[in-house]
Design an enzyme around this catalytic site. Structure first.
Site, PDB file in Angstrom:
ATOM      1  N   ASP A   8       0.855  -1.185   0.000  1.00 35.90           N
ATOM      2  CA  ASP A   8       0.000   0.000   0.000  1.00 35.90           C
ATOM      3  C   ASP A   8       0.896   1.241   0.000  1.00 35.90           C
ATOM      4  O   ASP A   8       2.020   1.209   0.505  1.00 35.90           O
ATOM      5  CB  ASP A   8      -0.918   0.023   1.217  1.00 35.90           C
ATOM      6  CG  ASP A   8      -1.914   1.170   1.152  1.00 35.90           C
ATOM      7  OD1 ASP A   8      -2.714   1.205   0.195  1.00 35.90           O
ATOM      8  OD2 ASP A   8      -1.901   2.039   2.032  1.00 35.90           O
ATOM      9  N   GLU A  10       0.821   5.768   0.400  1.00 30.78           N
ATOM     10  CA  GLU A  10       0.141   7.044   0.615  1.00 30.78           C
ATOM     11  C   GLU A  10       0.842   8.063  -0.279  1.00 30.78           C
ATOM     12  O   GLU A  10       2.049   7.937  -0.566  1.00 30.78           O
ATOM     13  CB  GLU A  10       0.215   7.476   2.084  1.00 30.78           C
ATOM     14  CG  GLU A  10      -0.442   6.502   3.056  1.00 30.78           C
ATOM     15  CD  GLU A  10      -1.932   6.334   2.863  1.00 30.78           C
ATOM     16  OE1 GLU A  10      -2.555   7.240   2.252  1.00 30.78           O
ATOM     17  OE2 GLU A  10      -2.484   5.308   3.275  1.00 30.78           O
ATOM     18  N   ASP A  53      -6.122  18.225   1.230  1.00 32.00           N
ATOM     19  CA  ASP A  53      -7.100  17.145   1.387  1.00 32.00           C
ATOM     20  C   ASP A  53      -6.406  15.806   1.647  1.00 32.00           C
ATOM     21  O   ASP A  53      -6.920  14.959   2.378  1.00 32.00           O
ATOM     22  CB  ASP A  53      -7.984  17.033   0.143  1.00 32.00           C
ATOM     23  CG  ASP A  53      -8.948  18.200   0.019  1.00 32.00           C
ATOM     24  OD1 ASP A  53      -9.175  18.888   1.031  1.00 32.00           O
ATOM     25  OD2 ASP A  53      -9.469  18.424  -1.093  1.00 32.00           O
ATOM     26  N   HIS A  58      -4.193  11.033   5.408  1.00 29.09           N
ATOM     27  CA  HIS A  58      -3.083  10.242   5.945  1.00 29.09           C
ATOM     28  C   HIS A  58      -2.350  10.902   7.113  1.00 29.09           C
ATOM     29  O   HIS A  58      -1.601  10.235   7.831  1.00 29.09           O
ATOM     30  CB  HIS A  58      -2.074   9.877   4.846  1.00 29.09           C
ATOM     31  CG  HIS A  58      -1.593  11.035   4.025  1.00 29.09           C
ATOM     32  ND1 HIS A  58      -0.913  12.111   4.550  1.00 29.09           N
ATOM     33  CD2 HIS A  58      -1.680  11.271   2.693  1.00 29.09           C
ATOM     34  CE1 HIS A  58      -0.589  12.947   3.593  1.00 29.09           C
ATOM     35  NE2 HIS A  58      -1.053  12.469   2.444  1.00 29.09           N
ATOM     36  N   HIS A 153      -5.406   6.758   7.428  1.00 26.42           N
ATOM     37  CA  HIS A 153      -4.794   5.812   6.496  1.00 26.42           C
ATOM     38  C   HIS A 153      -3.301   5.779   6.761  1.00 26.42           C
ATOM     39  O   HIS A 153      -2.641   6.804   6.867  1.00 26.42           O
ATOM     40  CB  HIS A 153      -5.056   6.243   5.057  1.00 26.42           C
ATOM     41  CG  HIS A 153      -6.457   6.025   4.602  1.00 26.42           C
ATOM     42  ND1 HIS A 153      -6.811   5.055   3.699  1.00 26.42           N
ATOM     43  CD2 HIS A 153      -7.603   6.650   4.942  1.00 26.42           C
ATOM     44  CE1 HIS A 153      -8.117   5.103   3.493  1.00 26.42           C
ATOM     45  NE2 HIS A 153      -8.615   6.066   4.233  1.00 26.42           N
ATOM     46  N   ASP A 158      -2.474  -0.490   6.547  1.00 22.04           N
ATOM     47  CA  ASP A 158      -3.411  -0.925   5.513  1.00 22.04           C
ATOM     48  C   ASP A 158      -2.921  -2.196   4.822  1.00 22.04           C
ATOM     49  O   ASP A 158      -3.728  -3.055   4.440  1.00 22.04           O
ATOM     50  CB  ASP A 158      -3.624   0.184   4.489  1.00 22.04           C
ATOM     51  CG  ASP A 158      -4.519   1.298   5.030  1.00 22.04           C
ATOM     52  OD1 ASP A 158      -4.983   1.170   6.172  1.00 22.04           O
ATOM     53  OD2 ASP A 158      -4.733   2.295   4.311  1.00 22.04           O
TER      54      ASP A 158
END
Length: 241
Positions: A8, A10, A53, A58, A153, A158
């Site tokens: 995963d 970010e 945003d 995160h 997140h 994740d």
């Protein structure tokens, strides 16, 4: 040996084509459906500001990332870790798009050239649960994977959740597969032949139901037939026979 990596990322935003960059990567290793505990996790200086945003999702601020290594300094370790494995990602097109953009900047080709394939669990989930929400949080709830500690997140968290979700989604696939060369079924890699058994020498008893059991069974069938408005099929089949 089946080696799978749950991955995963970010990012600073949603569009690698517009210059958004990876700021965190988390990977969890599984070999022969067993988590090994060998993780890979980096925070990465994206060399550009985050979108506001994205930070809300995160929580990784520009200040936090300022002293982290850039992707170019980590690329060899990331590719070495992933090389030869099947990579499992939820919504793979997003993460692979960002990885490809990072690799192109460094002249390192595309991500799929370095791995043994990419599996998208979002595609799997949509086939298994059509018409339902198939976000990672929704799958955790549906498959009873505890994600109560997930408030923001995070790539490594994740990836760990995705590993548990994947195991639950595929639990039935390998349950009856036993390695004949291993006494404990753990995949020892042996090649011993299993002796054939002649079952014709055995007289298997046939145990019929008691009167009470037969009556209870007929009542259950009658209740089902009544509940369906007389639409059960077995009566039609009995008539045909």
């Amino acid at each position: 040996m089946s080696r799978q990596i749950f991955l995963d990322t970010e990012t600073t935003g949603l569009s690698p084509e517009s210059g958004d960059r990876i700021i965190e990567i988390g990977c969890v290793e599984m070999i022969n459906r067993r988590l090994t505990g060998r993780h890979l996790h980096f925070y990465i200086n994206p060399e550009r500001p985050n979108h506001e945003d994205a930070v809300k999702i995160h929580g990784l601020t520009d200040e936090f990332l300022a002293d982290k290594p850039v992707f170019a300094a980590l690329v060899d370790e990331i590719l070495d870790y992933c090389r030869g494995a099947e990579i499992i990602i939820h919504n793979a097109s997003f993460d692979v798009g960002f990885l490809n953009a990072e690799l192109r900047r460094l002249g390192r080709g595309v991500f799929t050239e370095h791995v043994d394939g990419v599996l998208d669990t979002l595609v799997m989930a949509r086939e298994m649960f059509p018409g339902k929400s198939n976000s990672l949080d929704a799958l955790c709830k549906r498959l009873e994977v505890d994600n109560t500690h997930r408030t923001l997140h995070g790539a490594l968290m994740d990836a760990e959740l995705l590993a548990e979700v994947y195991i639950n989604m595929t639990r039935g696939q390998d349950a009856l597969l036993i390695d004949a060369g291993s006494a404990d079924g753990g995949g020892g890699g042996g090649s011993e032949a299993m002796a054939a058994i002649d079952y014709s020498q055995y007289a298997l008893p046939v145990v019929g139901p008691t009167e009470e059991e037969a009556a209870a069974f007929e009542k259950a069938l009658a209740d089902i037939d009544k509940a369906s408005g007389g639409k059960t099929l077995w009566k039609t089949l009995e008539t045909v026979v």
